[in-house]
Design an enzyme around this catalytic site. Structure first.
Site, PDB file in Angstrom:
ATOM      1  N   TYR A   1      17.796   8.284   9.433  1.00 33.17           N
ATOM      2  CA  TYR A   1      17.229   7.636   8.260  1.00 33.17           C
ATOM      3  C   TYR A   1      18.327   7.040   7.383  1.00 33.17           C
ATOM      4  O   TYR A   1      18.218   5.896   6.923  1.00 33.17           O
ATOM      5  CB  TYR A   1      16.382   8.609   7.444  1.00 33.17           C
TER       6      TYR A   1
ATOM      7  N   SER B   1       0.810  -1.217   0.000  1.00 33.84           N
ATOM      8  CA  SER B   1       0.000   0.000   0.000  1.00 33.84           C
ATOM      9  C   SER B   1       0.844   1.269   0.000  1.00 33.84           C
ATOM     10  O   SER B   1       0.302   2.378   0.092  1.00 33.84           O
ATOM     11  CB  SER B   1      -0.947   0.011   1.205  1.00 33.84           C
ATOM     12  N   GLY B   2       2.157   1.147  -0.116  1.00 37.88           N
ATOM     13  CA  GLY B   2       3.033   2.310  -0.108  1.00 37.88           C
ATOM     14  C   GLY B   2       3.111   3.004  -1.457  1.00 37.88           C
ATOM     15  O   GLY B   2       2.653   2.492  -2.485  1.00 37.88           O
ATOM     16  N   TYR B   3       3.716   4.159  -1.470  1.00 34.51           N
ATOM     17  CA  TYR B   3       3.842   5.000  -2.674  1.00 34.51           C
ATOM     18  C   TYR B   3       4.568   4.252  -3.792  1.00 34.51           C
ATOM     19  O   TYR B   3       4.049   4.109  -4.917  1.00 34.51           O
ATOM     20  CB  TYR B   3       4.564   6.292  -2.287  1.00 34.51           C
TER      21      TYR B   3
ATOM     22  N   LYS C   1      18.919   2.990   6.360  1.00 31.86           N
ATOM     23  CA  LYS C   1      19.043   2.425   5.012  1.00 31.86           C
ATOM     24  C   LYS C   1      20.389   1.737   4.822  1.00 31.86           C
ATOM     25  O   LYS C   1      20.482   0.669   4.213  1.00 31.86           O
ATOM     26  CB  LYS C   1      18.844   3.512   3.959  1.00 31.86           C
TER      27      LYS C   1
END
Length: 353
Positions: free
Chosen positions: A149, A9-11, A153
């Site tokens: 962030y 459901s993510g971008y 990653k």
């Protein structure tokens, strides 16, 4: 073939799902809750002939992933948080979530390959920016400028490669490729507002009164989705990382200029001045503070490997920004101005979704 897409459901993941369905694959998408209609209904609408299945799986829980990957030929691990301002949880979520998916794939003999969505944040952070970065580069975690962030990653991708290298005999030694996008733009299929969508909203709604002197690299979300599928199918890509970026990069004032020129007739006014005061804003605003070290730096990435090995050509970011603006207005993410004249025909493909 059956392809598992995590965080469906993510971008980015929603476009990966759409790309796979258009190419005839059967898709199993993971979501945190099947009861969250606001998040999953836009994804369900992509399924026109019953080839999409949605299942529940939580990145922070190992349970559920064995069932999610069962019978799948490929796993595209796209799910990962991209907050405007990260806290400590983003690191543990990224690492544990990635390992939970890989552990399940290593126990499932049907999985041929995993494609991991990483980021250029695992490539260029913690270095002086006066050079061009490529896939041989890794973010320097010892540098104090590296934020949480970027750490999430970098550490999650390094753990993925380490896990893959150490898969024991007797387990499923799947193949692995990582995709490392820059800031992703382009028409959203969902209403949730991530970083790039928030930038478009802030510029068009004049919530950003001036442009920070920051340059960012951009890539269309459809190109990111296409790269995932090409990497999945191309055995030459096994064991490789791929920078996913259009070049050259855009300054914030370039993004504002593109949007301002396109949407002026619709009654939208975007900032035209740069804001040197962003350095002082850092005292008061966490988002501005996290950007201080990026002021006035050019950012360059070598995307030739993606072009050479995967046959990629990248969309013009200016067109992606315009289309993104129209779709955001149509979806109500950006308030519809009383002078709004509607979406041009050439940008209507994603409005219907």
């Amino acid at each position: 073939s059956v392809v598992l897409v995590t965080g469906a459901s993510g971008y980015v993941a929603s476009h990966v799902v759409l790309n796979l369905l258009k190419k005839g694959f059967r898709v199993r998408g993971t979501v945190r809750s099947l009861k969250n209609a606001a998040k999953i209904d836009p994804i369900r609408k992509l399924d026109v002939d019953g080839r999409l299945e949605l299942v529940e799986a939580d990145l922070m829980k190992e349970a559920g992933w064995a069932n999610a990957v069962s019978g799948c030929d490929f796993v595209l691990h796209v799910a990962s948080p991209f907050p405007m301002v990260a806290d400590e949880t983003v690191v543990t979520t990224a690492i544990n979530g990635t390992l939970n998916v890989l552990k399940a794939a290593a126990k499932c003999p049907s999985v041929q390959k995993v494609v991991l969505t990483s980021s250029v944040y695992s490539i260029n952070e913690g270095h002086d920016q006066n050079r061009t970065f490529n896939e041989e580069d890794w973010t320097n975690l010892e540098d104090k400028r590296v934020d949480l962030y970027a750490k999430s990653k970098t550490m999650s991708e390094r753990e993925a490669w380490k896990f893959h290298k150490e898969i024991p005999d007797g387990d499923n030694k799947f193949r692995l490729t990582s995709i490392n996008p820059v800031l992703v733009i382009g028409p959203p299929l969902i209403d949730e507002q991530g970083s790039s969508i928030s930038i478009i909203r802030q510029l068009l709604q004049h919530e950003m009164p001036a442009c920070p002197p920051i340059q960012i690299a951009l890539v269309d979300v459809r190109d990111v989705a296409e790269m995932h599928v090409r990497a999945m199918l191309n055995q030459e890509a096994d064991g490789h990382r791929f920078i996913t970026a259009s070049q050259p990069s855009y300054w914030f004032k370039d993004i504002s200029r593109v949007l301002g020129k396109e949407f002026k007739e619709h009654g939208y006014c975007t900032p035209c001045l740069e804001a040197p005061v962003v350095r002082f804003m850092g005292i008061f605003d966490k988002q501005a503070a996290s950007a201080v070290d990026r002021l006035n730096n050019e950012i360059k990435f070598d995307n030739s490997k993606a072009q050479r090995m995967l046959g990629m050509s990248f969309r013009d970011p200016s067109e992606s920004l315009k289309e993104m603006g129209y779709v955001c207005i149509q979806r109500g993410i950006v308030k519809k101005n009383k002078n709004y004249k509607g979406c041009p025909e050439k940008y209507k493909e994603f409005v219907k979704h």
